[in-house]
Design a protein around this motif. Structure first.
Motif, PDB file in Angstrom:
ATOM      1  N   UNK A  82      -5.075  13.897  -0.562  1.00  0.00           N
ATOM      2  CA  UNK A  82      -4.937  13.411   0.816  1.00  0.00           C
ATOM      3  C   UNK A  82      -3.611  12.689   1.007  1.00  0.00           C
ATOM      4  N   UNK A  83      -3.166  11.950   0.003  1.00  0.00           N
ATOM      5  CA  UNK A  83      -1.913  11.197   0.086  1.00  0.00           C
ATOM      6  C   UNK A  83      -0.736  12.098  -0.268  1.00  0.00           C
ATOM      7  N   UNK A  84      -0.858  12.844  -1.364  1.00  0.00           N
ATOM      8  CA  UNK A  84       0.242  13.669  -1.850  1.00  0.00           C
ATOM      9  C   UNK A  84       0.675  14.709  -0.822  1.00  0.00           C
ATOM     10  N   UNK A  85      -0.272  15.251  -0.051  1.00  0.00           N
ATOM     11  CA  UNK A  85       0.050  16.306   0.904  1.00  0.00           C
ATOM     12  C   UNK A  85       0.542  15.767   2.239  1.00  0.00           C
ATOM     13  N   UNK A  86       0.449  14.450   2.464  1.00  0.00           N
ATOM     14  CA  UNK A  86       0.787  13.901   3.775  1.00  0.00           C
ATOM     15  C   UNK A  86       1.941  12.918   3.776  1.00  0.00           C
ATOM     16  N   UNK A  87       2.648  12.776   2.664  1.00  0.00           N
ATOM     17  CA  UNK A  87       3.762  11.830   2.640  1.00  0.00           C
ATOM     18  C   UNK A  87       4.889  12.348   1.755  1.00  0.00           C
ATOM     19  N   UNK A 109     -17.012   7.118  -4.115  1.00  0.00           N
ATOM     20  CA  UNK A 109     -16.144   8.259  -3.772  1.00  0.00           C
ATOM     21  C   UNK A 109     -15.883   8.385  -2.266  1.00  0.00           C
ATOM     22  N   UNK A 110     -16.925   8.306  -1.405  1.00  0.00           N
ATOM     23  CA  UNK A 110     -16.642   8.399   0.036  1.00  0.00           C
ATOM     24  C   UNK A 110     -15.791   7.233   0.551  1.00  0.00           C
ATOM     25  N   UNK A 111     -15.978   6.050  -0.046  1.00  0.00           N
ATOM     26  CA  UNK A 111     -15.175   4.886   0.363  1.00  0.00           C
ATOM     27  C   UNK A 111     -13.709   5.100  -0.009  1.00  0.00           C
ATOM     28  N   UNK A 112     -13.462   5.703  -1.178  1.00  0.00           N
ATOM     29  CA  UNK A 112     -12.093   5.999  -1.605  1.00  0.00           C
ATOM     30  C   UNK A 112     -11.454   6.990  -0.632  1.00  0.00           C
ATOM     31  N   UNK A 113     -12.213   7.995  -0.222  1.00  0.00           N
ATOM     32  CA  UNK A 113     -11.704   8.987   0.732  1.00  0.00           C
ATOM     33  C   UNK A 113     -11.351   8.307   2.058  1.00  0.00           C
ATOM     34  N   UNK A 114     -12.231   7.445   2.534  1.00  0.00           N
ATOM     35  CA  UNK A 114     -11.969   6.701   3.779  1.00  0.00           C
ATOM     36  C   UNK A 114     -10.717   5.837   3.641  1.00  0.00           C
ATOM     37  N   UNK A 115     -10.573   5.178   2.492  1.00  0.00           N
ATOM     38  CA  UNK A 115      -9.428   4.300   2.248  1.00  0.00           C
ATOM     39  C   UNK A 115      -8.122   5.095   2.299  1.00  0.00           C
ATOM     40  N   UNK A 116      -8.090   6.248   1.632  1.00  0.00           N
ATOM     41  CA  UNK A 116      -6.869   7.059   1.608  1.00  0.00           C
ATOM     42  C   UNK A 116      -6.589   7.678   2.981  1.00  0.00           C
ATOM     43  N   UNK A 119      -5.041   4.919   4.983  1.00  0.00           N
ATOM     44  CA  UNK A 119      -3.643   4.762   4.584  1.00  0.00           C
ATOM     45  C   UNK A 119      -2.761   5.812   5.261  1.00  0.00           C
ATOM     46  N   UNK A 120      -3.247   7.041   5.356  1.00  0.00           N
ATOM     47  CA  UNK A 120      -2.461   8.120   5.963  1.00  0.00           C
ATOM     48  C   UNK A 120      -2.238   7.915   7.450  1.00  0.00           C
ATOM     49  N   UNK A 121      -3.151   7.220   8.124  1.00  0.00           N
ATOM     50  CA  UNK A 121      -3.006   7.031   9.566  1.00  0.00           C
ATOM     51  C   UNK A 121      -2.025   5.910   9.900  1.00  0.00           C
TER      52      UNK A 121
END
Length: 125
Positions: A82-87, A109-116, A119-121
């Motif tokens: 999610x981070x590598x593909x968007x920055x 795991x879902x909390x980590x996804x929400x956190x990343x 960050x992307x937004x």
């Protein structure tokens, strides 16, 4: 490079970088996780270096702290695309566990996804 790997060069180990994160870094939270990030120059040819931490104050037993860190690293490894593909910028990350009780991977795991995603937004200057 496989997407779902977490090689040594992507691990944040530099004492200077970790101190800079705490002094200058910005943060974003999704309870029980907190991401402290800082745009920085990284020596390796990676876009993100990440470390995880669990406070000794909340978990006195090292075995429990290590288990939580292992769960956090695994959740990050599966969602880091999610981070590598968007920055394009280079960042140092430190993910802290703020909860007081032992998490399960299914809860973390879902909390980590929400956190990343959160960050992307954010705007990254």
């Amino acid at each position: 490079m496989t997407v779902f790997s977490y090689p040594k060069r992507e691990k944040l180990k530099s004492k200077k970088a970790i101190q800079a994160l705490f002094s200058e870094g910005k943060s974003v939270s999704v309870f029980p996780l907190k991401l402290i990030y800082l745009k920085t120059q990284l020596p390796e040819n990676v876009s993100v270096q990440c470390g995880v931490a669990v406070p000794k104050k909340n978990f006195k037993n090292a075995v429990k702290r290590n288990r939580i860190k292992r769960l956090m690293r695994e959740a990050y490894r599966l969602n880091k695309a999610l981070v590598f593909n968007n920055t394009e910028a280079k960042f140092a990350f430190l993910i802290l566990y703020l909860g007081k009780d032992m998490p399960s991977f299914q809860g973390l795991a879902p909390k980590m996804k929400l956190l990343l995603d959160k960050f992307n937004t954010l705007p990254h200057e």
